[in-house]
Design a protein around this motif. Structure first.
Motif, PDB file in Angstrom:
ATOM      1  N   GLU A 223       0.915  -1.137   0.046  1.00 42.10           N
ATOM      2  CA  GLU A 223      -0.108   0.067   0.175  1.00 42.10           C
ATOM      3  C   GLU A 223       0.850   1.325  -0.112  1.00 42.10           C
ATOM      4  O   GLU A 223       0.416   2.232  -0.600  1.00 42.10           O
ATOM      5  CB  GLU A 223      -0.980   0.089   1.091  1.00 42.10           C
ATOM      6  N   ALA A 224       1.972   1.133   0.598  1.00 45.06           N
ATOM      7  CA  ALA A 224       2.918   2.388   0.698  1.00 45.06           C
ATOM      8  C   ALA A 224       3.481   2.701  -0.680  1.00 45.06           C
ATOM      9  O   ALA A 224       3.329   4.039  -1.026  1.00 45.06           O
ATOM     10  CB  ALA A 224       3.988   2.073   1.824  1.00 45.06           C
ATOM     11  N   VAL A 225       3.851   1.791  -1.501  1.00 44.52           N
ATOM     12  CA  VAL A 225       4.430   2.183  -2.496  1.00 44.52           C
ATOM     13  C   VAL A 225       3.290   2.559  -3.656  1.00 44.52           C
ATOM     14  O   VAL A 225       3.880   3.648  -4.231  1.00 44.52           O
ATOM     15  CB  VAL A 225       4.788   0.726  -3.139  1.00 44.52           C
ATOM     16  N   ALA A 226       2.133   2.070  -3.646  1.00 49.04           N
ATOM     17  CA  ALA A 226       0.855   2.499  -4.403  1.00 49.04           C
ATOM     18  C   ALA A 226       0.557   3.953  -3.928  1.00 49.04           C
ATOM     19  O   ALA A 226       0.619   4.942  -4.584  1.00 49.04           O
ATOM     20  CB  ALA A 226      -0.195   1.638  -4.215  1.00 49.04           C
ATOM     21  N   ALA A 227       0.615   4.410  -2.541  1.00 52.31           N
ATOM     22  CA  ALA A 227       0.107   5.503  -1.921  1.00 52.31           C
ATOM     23  C   ALA A 227       1.382   6.626  -2.598  1.00 52.31           C
ATOM     24  O   ALA A 227       1.035   7.919  -2.728  1.00 52.31           O
ATOM     25  CB  ALA A 227      -0.016   5.493  -0.518  1.00 52.31           C
ATOM     26  N   ALA A 228       2.579   6.172  -2.151  1.00 47.00           N
ATOM     27  CA  ALA A 228       3.545   7.217  -2.671  1.00 47.00           C
ATOM     28  C   ALA A 228       3.704   7.614  -3.908  1.00 47.00           C
ATOM     29  O   ALA A 228       3.757   8.892  -4.294  1.00 47.00           O
ATOM     30  CB  ALA A 228       4.911   6.304  -2.273  1.00 47.00           C
ATOM     31  N   SER A 229       3.287   6.527  -4.927  1.00 45.68           N
ATOM     32  CA  SER A 229       3.329   6.961  -6.258  1.00 45.68           C
ATOM     33  C   SER A 229       1.914   7.829  -6.827  1.00 45.68           C
ATOM     34  O   SER A 229       2.123   8.773  -7.504  1.00 45.68           O
ATOM     35  CB  SER A 229       3.123   5.567  -7.258  1.00 45.68           C
ATOM     36  N   ASP A 230       0.892   7.779  -6.046  1.00 42.17           N
ATOM     37  CA  ASP A 230      -0.410   8.315  -6.384  1.00 42.17           C
ATOM     38  C   ASP A 230      -0.264   9.811  -5.494  1.00 42.17           C
ATOM     39  O   ASP A 230      -0.692  10.710  -6.269  1.00 42.17           O
ATOM     40  CB  ASP A 230      -1.665   7.725  -5.700  1.00 42.17           C
ATOM     41  N   LEU A 231       0.245   9.793  -4.293  1.00 38.44           N
ATOM     42  CA  LEU A 231      -0.093  11.237  -3.514  1.00 38.44           C
ATOM     43  C   LEU A 231       1.194  12.020  -3.642  1.00 38.44           C
ATOM     44  O   LEU A 231       1.320  13.099  -3.400  1.00 38.44           O
ATOM     45  CB  LEU A 231      -0.192  10.578  -2.154  1.00 38.44           C
ATOM     46  N   ARG A 232       2.500  11.501  -3.827  1.00 33.74           N
ATOM     47  CA  ARG A 232       3.679  12.150  -3.966  1.00 33.74           C
ATOM     48  C   ARG A 232       4.038  13.169  -2.970  1.00 33.74           C
ATOM     49  O   ARG A 232       4.357  14.454  -3.044  1.00 33.74           O
ATOM     50  CB  ARG A 232       3.810  13.097  -5.220  1.00 33.74           C
ATOM     51  N   PRO A 233       4.028  12.407  -1.579  1.00 37.80           N
ATOM     52  CA  PRO A 233       4.398  13.297  -0.542  1.00 37.80           C
ATOM     53  C   PRO A 233       5.755  13.683  -0.358  1.00 37.80           C
ATOM     54  O   PRO A 233       6.591  13.174  -0.859  1.00 37.80           O
ATOM     55  CB  PRO A 233       3.945  12.105   0.723  1.00 37.80           C
ATOM     56  N   ASP A 234       5.691  14.803   0.562  1.00 40.97           N
ATOM     57  CA  ASP A 234       6.955  15.317   0.763  1.00 40.97           C
ATOM     58  C   ASP A 234       7.896  14.446   1.518  1.00 40.97           C
ATOM     59  O   ASP A 234       9.244  14.144   1.342  1.00 40.97           O
ATOM     60  CB  ASP A 234       7.182  16.539   1.509  1.00 40.97           C
ATOM     61  N   VAL A 235       7.180  13.810   2.623  1.00 43.66           N
ATOM     62  CA  VAL A 235       8.088  12.940   3.437  1.00 43.66           C
ATOM     63  C   VAL A 235       7.145  11.534   3.783  1.00 43.66           C
ATOM     64  O   VAL A 235       6.009  11.628   3.883  1.00 43.66           O
ATOM     65  CB  VAL A 235       8.291  13.648   4.960  1.00 43.66           C
ATOM     66  N   ILE A 236       7.778  10.500   3.754  1.00 37.56           N
ATOM     67  CA  ILE A 236       7.015   9.347   4.434  1.00 37.56           C
ATOM     68  C   ILE A 236       7.637   8.637   5.731  1.00 37.56           C
ATOM     69  O   ILE A 236       8.924   8.591   5.919  1.00 37.56           O
ATOM     70  CB  ILE A 236       7.194   8.064   3.273  1.00 37.56           C
ATOM     71  N   CYS A 237       6.658   8.645   6.544  1.00 41.39           N
ATOM     72  CA  CYS A 237       7.162   8.099   7.852  1.00 41.39           C
ATOM     73  C   CYS A 237       6.924   6.539   7.796  1.00 41.39           C
ATOM     74  O   CYS A 237       5.607   6.327   7.721  1.00 41.39           O
ATOM     75  CB  CYS A 237       6.264   8.665   9.259  1.00 41.39           C
ATOM     76  N   MET A 238       8.070   5.698   7.914  1.00 41.15           N
ATOM     77  CA  MET A 238       7.830   4.259   7.385  1.00 41.15           C
ATOM     78  C   MET A 238       8.294   3.551   8.532  1.00 41.15           C
ATOM     79  O   MET A 238       9.347   3.396   9.106  1.00 41.15           O
ATOM     80  CB  MET A 238       8.970   3.922   6.266  1.00 41.15           C
ATOM     81  N   ASP A 239       7.203   2.399   8.854  1.00 44.58           N
ATOM     82  CA  ASP A 239       7.411   1.433   9.756  1.00 44.58           C
ATOM     83  C   ASP A 239       8.240   0.314   9.198  1.00 44.58           C
ATOM     84  O   ASP A 239       8.459   0.271   7.646  1.00 44.58           O
ATOM     85  CB  ASP A 239       6.074   0.855  10.231  1.00 44.58           C
ATOM     86  N   VAL A 240       8.976  -0.699   9.947  1.00 50.01           N
ATOM     87  CA  VAL A 240       9.757  -1.783   9.222  1.00 50.01           C
ATOM     88  C   VAL A 240       8.881  -3.004   9.001  1.00 50.01           C
ATOM     89  O   VAL A 240       8.783  -3.653   8.131  1.00 50.01           O
ATOM     90  CB  VAL A 240      10.956  -1.944  10.197  1.00 50.01           C
ATOM     91  N   GLN A 241       8.438  -3.435  10.166  1.00 53.17           N
ATOM     92  CA  GLN A 241       7.657  -4.674  10.324  1.00 53.17           C
ATOM     93  C   GLN A 241       6.363  -4.627   9.966  1.00 53.17           C
ATOM     94  O   GLN A 241       5.402  -4.334  10.624  1.00 53.17           O
ATOM     95  CB  GLN A 241       7.871  -5.685  11.714  1.00 53.17           C
TER      96      GLN A 241
END
Length: 249
Positions: free
Chosen positions: A38-56
């Protein structure tokens, strides 16, 4: 406004982050994701300035998601995790993350991390900075070995009007610290660029460096950009590693 995407498989954690970040006034959360896919798809769609990313996370972990996002979208990724593990730390940096923060950080630290990443800088949690420096400062290897003592110059590394000309710079792999394999065998920095690099290595912000050197913040930003370009460094984390590895900090 700084546009942020929150990625965490716990809805309560995302809600907490949203509340903290949006209380800052200059940050808005534009989306959420609960898996790496979901993160990869949302990043492509929303183009945010910053992503706060969990690991697990299920489906795809945050490290692989970071790798895919950084390779395709112009955004900064700050890995925010509960786990203070070296493998997560170094894998995150190798994947292209601009920062690494632990979830026990205070609200102000989270807000500051987002602002720093949005400004194009990089950051590490204080708890892990020393480990990063220790790893790369002591890493063996013919291309990455530290200069021998008889090659050390004096006066903070200045010699002959450059900074430093008498050292044998290491060439860090992209997997290690974001310094490209095409880094030149010698890096010529001006005296001012050398001073800026030393202060960057002390984790100073552009504003703090400007105050220390009595120059404008825009001038500092230009010097930092020049330093990163000359080092072939991906970001400030790679520059800090370089500075400590060569005794410039």
């Amino acid at each position: 406004m700084i546009r942020v995407l929150l990625v965490d498989d716990h809805a309560v954690m995302r809600a907490g982050f949203r509340m903290i970040l949006e209380s800052a006034g200059d940050i808005t959360v534009v989306g959420e994701a609960s898996t790496g896919v979901e993160a990869v798809a949302a990043a492509s769609d929303l183009r945010p300035d910053v992503i706060c990313m969990d690991v697990q996370m299920p489906d795809m972990d945050g490290l692989e998601a970071t790798r895919r996002i950084v390779g395709s979208v112009q955004t900064a990724v700050v890995v925010v995790t509960t786990f203070d593990r070296d493998d997560y730390l170094f894998d995150a940096l190798a994947a292209g993350a601009s920062g690494f923060l632990l979830k026990n950080a205070g609200p102000e630290e989270l807000i500051s991390a987002v602002r720093v990443a949005a400004a194009g800088d990089a950051l590490l949690a204080p708890e892990v900075t020393r480990r990063v420096i220790a790893r790369f400062a002591s890493a063996p290897g013919s291309a990455g070995s530290r200069p021998s003592p008889d090659r050390e110059s004096t006066a903070g590394g200045r010699e002959g009007g450059s900074f430093p000309t008498s050292r044998r710079p290491a060439v860090l792999s992209r997997e290690e610290a974001g310094v490209g394999a095409d880094t030149p065998p010698a890096v010529e920095l001006t005296d001012r660029e050398g001073e800026v690099l030393q202060l960057v290595a002390q984790a100073m912000s552009n504003a703090e460096i400007a105050q220390r050197l009595y120059i404008g913040e825009a001038t500092v930003k230009t010097h930092v950009s020049n330093v990163l370009q000359k080092l072939g460094a991906r970001d400030r984390v790679a520059a800090v590693v370089y500075a400590h590895r060569h005794g410039l900090a």
